[in-house]
Motif scaffolding. Sequence first.
Motif, PDB file in Angstrom:
ATOM      1  N   TYR A 191       0.835  -1.208   0.000  1.00  0.00           N
ATOM      2  CA  TYR A 191       0.000   0.000   0.000  1.00  0.00           C
ATOM      3  C   TYR A 191       0.872   1.261   0.000  1.00  0.00           C
ATOM      4  N   LEU A 192       1.898   1.289   0.855  1.00  0.00           N
ATOM      5  CA  LEU A 192       2.769   2.458   0.926  1.00  0.00           C
ATOM      6  C   LEU A 192       3.513   2.689  -0.380  1.00  0.00           C
ATOM      7  N   VAL A 193       4.000   1.600  -0.972  1.00  0.00           N
ATOM      8  CA  VAL A 193       4.738   1.711  -2.229  1.00  0.00           C
ATOM      9  C   VAL A 193       3.816   2.218  -3.342  1.00  0.00           C
ATOM     10  N   ALA A 194       2.633   1.636  -3.443  1.00  0.00           N
ATOM     11  CA  ALA A 194       1.698   2.024  -4.495  1.00  0.00           C
ATOM     12  C   ALA A 194       1.231   3.468  -4.315  1.00  0.00           C
ATOM     13  N   ARG A 195       0.924   3.840  -3.086  1.00  0.00           N
ATOM     14  CA  ARG A 195       0.470   5.209  -2.822  1.00  0.00           C
ATOM     15  C   ARG A 195       1.551   6.220  -3.154  1.00  0.00           C
ATOM     16  N   GLY A 196       2.783   5.937  -2.713  1.00  0.00           N
ATOM     17  CA  GLY A 196       3.886   6.841  -3.009  1.00  0.00           C
ATOM     18  C   GLY A 196       4.177   6.927  -4.492  1.00  0.00           C
ATOM     19  N   ALA A 197       4.154   5.784  -5.185  1.00  0.00           N
ATOM     20  CA  ALA A 197       4.439   5.760  -6.618  1.00  0.00           C
ATOM     21  C   ALA A 197       3.397   6.558  -7.402  1.00  0.00           C
ATOM     22  N   LEU A 198       2.134   6.377  -7.069  1.00  0.00           N
ATOM     23  CA  LEU A 198       1.076   7.112  -7.777  1.00  0.00           C
ATOM     24  C   LEU A 198       1.189   8.614  -7.530  1.00  0.00           C
ATOM     25  N   GLY A 199       1.499   8.996  -6.290  1.00  0.00           N
ATOM     26  CA  GLY A 199       1.651  10.408  -5.988  1.00  0.00           C
ATOM     27  C   GLY A 199       2.789  11.051  -6.752  1.00  0.00           C
ATOM     28  N   ILE A 200       3.899  10.307  -6.901  1.00  0.00           N
ATOM     29  CA  ILE A 200       5.062  10.834  -7.623  1.00  0.00           C
ATOM     30  C   ILE A 200       4.818  10.834  -9.126  1.00  0.00           C
ATOM     31  N   ILE A 201       4.268   9.745  -9.653  1.00  0.00           N
ATOM     32  CA  ILE A 201       4.028   9.642 -11.097  1.00  0.00           C
ATOM     33  C   ILE A 201       3.096  10.743 -11.591  1.00  0.00           C
ATOM     34  N   PHE A 202       2.015  10.956 -10.876  1.00  0.00           N
ATOM     35  CA  PHE A 202       1.038  11.969 -11.290  1.00  0.00           C
ATOM     36  C   PHE A 202       1.317  13.345 -10.690  1.00  0.00           C
ATOM     37  N   ASP A 203       2.369  13.407  -9.846  1.00  0.00           N
ATOM     38  CA  ASP A 203       2.780  14.672  -9.237  1.00  0.00           C
ATOM     39  C   ASP A 203       1.576  15.408  -8.647  1.00  0.00           C
ATOM     40  N   SER A 204       0.825  14.694  -7.832  1.00  0.00           N
ATOM     41  CA  SER A 204      -0.423  15.247  -7.310  1.00  0.00           C
ATOM     42  C   SER A 204      -0.539  14.996  -5.819  1.00  0.00           C
ATOM     43  N   GLU A 205      -0.543  16.088  -5.050  1.00  0.00           N
ATOM     44  CA  GLU A 205      -0.744  15.939  -3.611  1.00  0.00           C
ATOM     45  C   GLU A 205      -2.192  15.550  -3.313  1.00  0.00           C
ATOM     46  N   ASP A 206      -3.117  15.992  -4.169  1.00  0.00           N
ATOM     47  CA  ASP A 206      -4.518  15.601  -3.980  1.00  0.00           C
ATOM     48  C   ASP A 206      -4.685  14.091  -4.128  1.00  0.00           C
ATOM     49  N   LEU A 207      -4.000  13.512  -5.091  1.00  0.00           N
ATOM     50  CA  LEU A 207      -4.078  12.067  -5.279  1.00  0.00           C
ATOM     51  C   LEU A 207      -3.422  11.340  -4.116  1.00  0.00           C
ATOM     52  N   TYR A 208      -2.245  11.798  -3.710  1.00  0.00           N
ATOM     53  CA  TYR A 208      -1.511  11.140  -2.624  1.00  0.00           C
ATOM     54  C   TYR A 208      -2.304  11.169  -1.327  1.00  0.00           C
ATOM     55  N   PHE A 209      -2.766  12.354  -0.931  1.00  0.00           N
ATOM     56  CA  PHE A 209      -3.552  12.451   0.298  1.00  0.00           C
ATOM     57  C   PHE A 209      -4.936  11.844   0.121  1.00  0.00           C
ATOM     58  N   GLY A 210      -5.462  11.945  -1.109  1.00  0.00           N
ATOM     59  CA  GLY A 210      -6.789  11.392  -1.373  1.00  0.00           C
ATOM     60  C   GLY A 210      -6.835   9.886  -1.182  1.00  0.00           C
ATOM     61  N   ILE A 211      -5.745   9.209  -1.516  1.00  0.00           N
ATOM     62  CA  ILE A 211      -5.700   7.753  -1.294  1.00  0.00           C
ATOM     63  C   ILE A 211      -5.824   7.448   0.190  1.00  0.00           C
ATOM     64  N   GLY A 212      -5.139   8.234   1.013  1.00  0.00           N
ATOM     65  CA  GLY A 212      -5.241   8.044   2.458  1.00  0.00           C
ATOM     66  C   GLY A 212      -6.650   8.311   2.964  1.00  0.00           C
ATOM     67  N   ILE A 213      -7.280   9.360   2.442  1.00  0.00           N
ATOM     68  CA  ILE A 213      -8.658   9.664   2.849  1.00  0.00           C
ATOM     69  C   ILE A 213      -9.595   8.554   2.395  1.00  0.00           C
ATOM     70  N   GLY A 214      -9.381   8.062   1.163  1.00  0.00           N
ATOM     71  CA  GLY A 214     -10.201   6.963   0.669  1.00  0.00           C
ATOM     72  C   GLY A 214     -10.051   5.712   1.513  1.00  0.00           C
TER      73      GLY A 214
END
Length: 208
Positions: A58-81
Amino acid sequence: ILIALFIGGQRFGEYLHGDGNGLPWAIGLVSIWGIKSMVARYREGHPVGRFLPLLLLYLVARGALGIIFDSEDLYFGIGIGTKVAIGLVLLGSVVIGQPLVEKAMPYVFPFERTTREHPIYRSTMSHLTLFAAAFELLSSIWDVWLLQNSSATGYLLIRLVVGFVLGFGSFFIAFFYARWRLDKIPGFEGLFPMLERMATDMGKPVEA
C-alpha cells in the motif's frame, strides 16, 4: 517524524529545483521511511503476518502514484479513501452481525467468556463499532474539506492537531461509555479493576 519528513522533503525539493515543486521528494522520503520502519520491525523478529506485506504494498503504491502523477490531492486522497473504506467495513460488520470491535476486543482485554456472551457486552461492542465507523467517515469529510482549503503543509499540521484532539476525546468518550454499559453486567469486575490487574500482571517476573 513523518510530517517533519514530508515538510522537510518538500522544502528541500523546492530549493533544489527552484520550480516550487518539492512534492516528489516529500512523498519519496515519507514512503522510504515507512518501508524502512517495517523492514526494521521484521529484522527485530516481530511477526510479519499477512497485514505487514499488504501495508508495505500500500505504501509503495500510494507513493508511486503520488510521484508519477505529481499530485498531492491524489496522494492524500488515497489516504482519505482508505479511511472511508475502513469506516464502511466497520459499518458493514455491524450490519451483518459481526462487529469488528467485538472480534478485536478479546485481544486487548481479557474478558471472561460469561461476560463476552452477555447481551449488554455484545450490544456495547456493536455501539463502539458504529462509533468508530462514524469517526472514520466524519473525519474523512473533514480531511476532504481541509485538503481543498489549505496547502499540503497546512493540511498536515492542522490535521495533526485537530486529529489528536478529536481522537483523544473520542477515545475517552468511547471508554467511559463502555465502562458505564459493561458495569451493568452481573459479576463483571469493571474496566478499571481489569486494567489494574493487567498492569500488575505485566509487572510480574516471568517464571522459569
